[in-house]
Write a protein that holds these residues in place. Structure first.
Motif, PDB file in Angstrom:
ATOM      1  N   GLY A  19      -9.805 172.584 -21.086  1.00 36.63           N
ATOM      2  CA  GLY A  19      -8.704 173.311 -21.108  1.00 36.63           C
ATOM      3  C   GLY A  19      -7.967 173.264 -22.478  1.00 36.63           C
ATOM      4  N   ARG A  20      -7.188 174.205 -22.460  1.00 32.46           N
ATOM      5  CA  ARG A  20      -6.295 174.306 -23.555  1.00 32.46           C
ATOM      6  C   ARG A  20      -4.869 173.992 -23.082  1.00 32.46           C
ATOM      7  NH1 ARG A  20      -8.167 174.434 -28.936  1.00 32.46           N
ATOM      8  NH2 ARG A  20      -9.763 176.192 -28.114  1.00 32.46           N
ATOM      9  N   VAL A  21      -3.893 172.892 -23.819  1.00 29.05           N
ATOM     10  CA  VAL A  21      -2.711 172.538 -23.740  1.00 29.05           C
ATOM     11  C   VAL A  21      -1.793 173.855 -24.158  1.00 29.05           C
ATOM     12  CG1 VAL A  21      -1.148 170.976 -24.189  1.00 29.05           C
ATOM     13  CG2 VAL A  21      -3.375 169.994 -23.774  1.00 29.05           C
ATOM     14  N   LYS A  22      -1.112 174.255 -23.222  1.00 28.80           N
ATOM     15  CA  LYS A  22       0.036 175.204 -23.289  1.00 28.80           C
ATOM     16  C   LYS A  22       1.271 174.606 -23.395  1.00 28.80           C
ATOM     17  CE  LYS A  22      -2.933 178.799 -23.655  1.00 28.80           C
ATOM     18  NZ  LYS A  22      -3.173 179.302 -25.088  1.00 28.80           N
ATOM     19  N   ALA A  23       1.577 173.598 -22.822  1.00 27.26           N
ATOM     20  CA  ALA A  23       3.211 173.086 -22.686  1.00 27.26           C
ATOM     21  C   ALA A  23       2.938 171.771 -22.526  1.00 27.26           C
ATOM     22  CB  ALA A  23       3.940 174.012 -21.943  1.00 27.26           C
ATOM     23  N   VAL A  24       3.805 170.907 -22.974  1.00 30.09           N
ATOM     24  CA  VAL A  24       3.855 169.534 -22.677  1.00 30.09           C
ATOM     25  C   VAL A  24       5.297 168.972 -22.341  1.00 30.09           C
ATOM     26  CG1 VAL A  24       3.467 167.212 -23.747  1.00 30.09           C
ATOM     27  CG2 VAL A  24       2.074 169.262 -24.564  1.00 30.09           C
ATOM     28  N   GLY A  25       5.533 168.267 -21.204  1.00 35.59           N
ATOM     29  CA  GLY A  25       6.664 167.578 -20.748  1.00 35.59           C
ATOM     30  C   GLY A  25       7.221 166.709 -21.859  1.00 35.59           C
ATOM     31  N   PRO A  26       8.386 166.436 -21.637  1.00 35.00           N
ATOM     32  CA  PRO A  26       9.051 165.218 -22.554  1.00 35.00           C
ATOM     33  C   PRO A  26       8.504 163.950 -22.130  1.00 35.00           C
ATOM     34  CG  PRO A  26      10.765 165.778 -20.642  1.00 35.00           C
ATOM     35  CD  PRO A  26       9.471 166.617 -20.492  1.00 35.00           C
ATOM     36  N   GLY A  27       7.832 163.568 -21.214  1.00 33.19           N
ATOM     37  CA  GLY A  27       7.230 162.314 -20.792  1.00 33.19           C
ATOM     38  C   GLY A  27       7.971 161.536 -19.756  1.00 33.19           C
ATOM     39  N   ARG A  28       7.502 160.732 -18.992  1.00 31.37           N
ATOM     40  CA  ARG A  28       8.068 159.838 -18.081  1.00 31.37           C
ATOM     41  C   ARG A  28       9.156 159.009 -18.664  1.00 31.37           C
ATOM     42  NH1 ARG A  28       5.394 154.810 -17.584  1.00 31.37           N
ATOM     43  NH2 ARG A  28       3.827 154.701 -18.737  1.00 31.37           N
ATOM     44  N   ILE A  29       9.807 158.404 -17.690  1.00 35.91           N
ATOM     45  CA  ILE A  29      10.640 157.245 -18.232  1.00 35.91           C
ATOM     46  C   ILE A  29      10.016 155.860 -17.738  1.00 35.91           C
ATOM     47  CG2 ILE A  29      12.919 156.081 -17.688  1.00 35.91           C
ATOM     48  CD1 ILE A  29      13.239 158.819 -18.943  1.00 35.91           C
ATOM     49  N   GLY A  30       9.733 155.257 -18.679  1.00 37.53           N
ATOM     50  CA  GLY A  30       9.096 154.181 -18.367  1.00 37.53           C
ATOM     51  C   GLY A  30       9.848 152.938 -17.948  1.00 37.53           C
ATOM     52  N   GLU A  31       9.221 151.788 -17.798  1.00 38.84           N
ATOM     53  CA  GLU A  31      10.118 150.533 -16.884  1.00 38.84           C
ATOM     54  C   GLU A  31      11.203 150.046 -17.574  1.00 38.84           C
ATOM     55  OE1 GLU A  31       8.077 148.105 -14.459  1.00 38.84           O
ATOM     56  OE2 GLU A  31       6.391 149.641 -13.566  1.00 38.84           O
ATOM     57  N   ASP A  32      11.086 150.318 -18.928  1.00 33.29           N
ATOM     58  CA  ASP A  32      12.305 149.572 -19.885  1.00 33.29           C
ATOM     59  C   ASP A  32      13.132 150.772 -20.016  1.00 33.29           C
ATOM     60  OD1 ASP A  32      10.638 151.420 -21.302  1.00 33.29           O
ATOM     61  OD2 ASP A  32      10.506 150.212 -23.338  1.00 33.29           O
ATOM     62  N   GLY A  33      13.046 151.858 -19.048  1.00 29.46           N
ATOM     63  CA  GLY A  33      14.191 153.089 -19.387  1.00 29.46           C
ATOM     64  C   GLY A  33      14.024 154.119 -20.501  1.00 29.46           C
ATOM     65  N   LYS A  34      12.983 153.943 -21.268  1.00 26.80           N
ATOM     66  CA  LYS A  34      12.565 154.686 -22.524  1.00 26.80           C
ATOM     67  C   LYS A  34      11.488 155.642 -22.188  1.00 26.80           C
ATOM     68  CE  LYS A  34      14.267 151.317 -25.674  1.00 26.80           C
ATOM     69  NZ  LYS A  34      13.700 150.030 -26.076  1.00 26.80           N
ATOM     70  N   ARG A  35      11.689 156.837 -22.642  1.00 29.12           N
ATOM     71  CA  ARG A  35      10.689 158.109 -22.652  1.00 29.12           C
ATOM     72  C   ARG A  35       9.349 157.516 -22.991  1.00 29.12           C
ATOM     73  NH1 ARG A  35      11.870 162.359 -19.445  1.00 29.12           N
ATOM     74  NH2 ARG A  35      13.968 162.992 -19.762  1.00 29.12           N
ATOM     75  N   VAL A  36       8.123 157.868 -22.471  1.00 31.39           N
ATOM     76  CA  VAL A  36       7.013 157.633 -22.938  1.00 31.39           C
ATOM     77  C   VAL A  36       6.254 158.729 -23.190  1.00 31.39           C
ATOM     78  CG1 VAL A  36       4.660 156.659 -22.428  1.00 31.39           C
ATOM     79  CG2 VAL A  36       6.832 155.687 -21.493  1.00 31.39           C
ATOM     80  N   LYS A  37       6.248 159.242 -24.721  1.00 41.04           N
ATOM     81  CA  LYS A  37       5.855 160.750 -24.946  1.00 41.04           C
ATOM     82  C   LYS A  37       4.588 160.702 -25.056  1.00 41.04           C
ATOM     83  CE  LYS A  37       6.582 163.362 -28.750  1.00 41.04           C
ATOM     84  NZ  LYS A  37       5.783 163.254 -30.100  1.00 41.04           N
ATOM     85  N   PRO A  38       4.028 161.824 -24.227  1.00 37.62           N
ATOM     86  CA  PRO A  38       2.524 162.241 -23.915  1.00 37.62           C
ATOM     87  C   PRO A  38       1.804 162.173 -25.266  1.00 37.62           C
ATOM     88  CG  PRO A  38       4.074 163.717 -22.845  1.00 37.62           C
ATOM     89  CD  PRO A  38       4.906 162.967 -23.591  1.00 37.62           C
ATOM     90  N   ASP A  39       0.355 161.928 -25.158  1.00 36.65           N
ATOM     91  CA  ASP A  39      -0.463 161.698 -26.240  1.00 36.65           C
ATOM     92  C   ASP A  39      -1.017 162.949 -26.590  1.00 36.65           C
ATOM     93  OD1 ASP A  39      -0.002 158.988 -27.247  1.00 36.65           O
ATOM     94  OD2 ASP A  39      -1.553 158.096 -25.811  1.00 36.65           O
ATOM     95  N   VAL A  40      -0.681 164.002 -25.862  1.00 31.61           N
ATOM     96  CA  VAL A  40      -1.430 165.448 -26.167  1.00 31.61           C
ATOM     97  C   VAL A  40      -0.270 166.337 -26.958  1.00 31.61           C
ATOM     98  CG1 VAL A  40      -3.163 165.187 -24.561  1.00 31.61           C
ATOM     99  CG2 VAL A  40      -1.255 166.391 -23.828  1.00 31.61           C
ATOM    100  N   LYS A  41      -0.678 167.401 -27.479  1.00 31.99           N
ATOM    101  CA  LYS A  41       0.258 168.382 -27.944  1.00 31.99           C
ATOM    102  C   LYS A  41      -0.225 169.882 -27.624  1.00 31.99           C
ATOM    103  CE  LYS A  41      -1.386 168.235 -32.795  1.00 31.99           C
ATOM    104  NZ  LYS A  41      -2.887 167.683 -32.527  1.00 31.99           N
TER     105      LYS A  41
END
Lengths: 97, 97, 97, 97, 97, 97, 97
Positions: free
Chosen positions: F38-60
């Motif tokens: 498939g082709r990526v059309k939109a990417v979320g901001p990433g989940r909140i990790g256990e240390d409270g910081k965003r984990v940015k997705p690895d796809v664009k």
């Protein structure tokens, strides 16, 4: 006679159906996980979080709450019915204003 | 002869039904997860939290508690019945004042 | 011949029923998860906690303990029966004083 | 030909029953989760703990160990049988002194 | 055409049975979870650990590995069969020296 | 009309079989967990990790990806089919160079 | 009468099918986990993360959202239907521009 809930447990007194209907929120009987209304009577000190600190519950004595019908344990105190539930079984606080 | 509970375990002596009825809290027989009353006889030092520190239990010896009927393990000490349960099986402390 | 338990494992030698009855704790046969008495023979160094540090077990060699009947793995050393269990399977320490 | 285990995996060569009986530890055939003896042949570098650091295994090459019969995966190297298991499947180290 | 694995995923090309038999490791057909040999073709950057940092995989392109037969997802690239698996499905690295 | 995915969700537009066959990756029909392109059309901001910081997705946006057939939820936008899936359902990025 | 959701719960008012069809997103009836559109009416303060801090929800009052059909609990307020769901049941925000 009083019950002091432990951890994140909340003591809730259910509000009778009749009173609910008058108040405006009607829960459809068919709804499988229909929540119910109640009044908070006692609040535990909160669970210990993963960082070792208390997580204070977000409800306080006197709050009118919507809770999951399947949460909690029934107890009878001085002939009245109450429920002891985890804070997580409480869905929201009703502001009747 | 004494039992020193480990971790977050609590030694509870159940209070007989008769005594309960007099005290005012009556548990409906039909309730599936009806809690039961008991007296705390010994308290473990607490579990080790995720931050490596002890989480001290919230009950103390002598407390009259409401506990989940399905929690704990039965033991007989000097011909008397006791229950060894995790603190999490204790729902609340009863202040009979 | 010795066994050095790993992590939070504890080597326990069960105490025979007869000896238990004399000591005063009698486990009802009907109890589903009835615990059993034993003597601690060897203690592992403890599990690694989530903060990367060892959590030292709360029992020591020589302790008389009450353990969950379903915990542990049977091993025979020099014709004698032992159990290797996790510390969590040990409910409490018996002080026979 | 060698296998270098990853993470917390351990390469163990089972010790034949005959040799075990002579050594003194006899595993009852009836025991459901009876452990088995083996010799550690290779040790992984350890799993990454929750704090991001390696947790070095507690066994070393040459150790005689007691392991859970149901742990591990069978592999045959140069016509000999081995088991690749997680460190957690190893119950204890046998000091035959 | 290339596949760049995400997170802790590894692209492995299975080594045919014939080649394996010559190499010396023979997997018994009867073994329920018998691992299989393969060659690492591509390595993801690693999963994000609980402390928010990358955990770099312990295998590299070119490594001959033993992997769990039930791990991974089959993909066909330019008419050749490959497997995309998590690093945890790889049991060990084979040093054929 | 656009969808802005939440957390670690990714909006993917499946690539039709015909186009896939020409591109060179053919998924065997028999494969139980066969991934799809498939082709990526939109990417979320990433989940909140256990240390409270965003984990940015690895796809664009624009990446051609291989994803698990059973991941995601189908949505139709302006008459076209899309899938909303968690980043973890994406196995790898295809570099068609 | 208002509901103030607790933790990471979101109060959503479903948008009727008719309105949805006009807006352009049509959910196939056959889709097993087909999401549904709704309007955010109230947002909880967010769950407490593992580091002890609030994780603020990514949606705000007024957002048009796509949510999982099986998430949430139905409630009726002043004769209108609403859903109380966890933020995790919301898949994405629809920008109708």
């Amino acid at each position: 006679m009083n019950i002091r809930p432990l951890q994140d447990r909340i003591l809730v007194q259910p509000i009778r159906e009749k009173e609910v209907r008058k108040g405006g929120i009607i829960i459809p009987d068919s709804a499988k996980d229909a929540p119910t209304e109640g009044r908070v009577k006692a609040v535990g000190p909160g669970r210990i979080g993963e960082d070792g600190k208390r997580v204070k519950p977000d409800v306080k004595v006197g709050d009118k709450v919507l809770y999951s019908k399947y949460g909690g344990t029934e107890v009878k105190i001085d002939a009245e019915d109450f429920l002891l539930m985890r804070e997580d079984d409480i869905l929201g606080v009703i502001d009747s204003k």
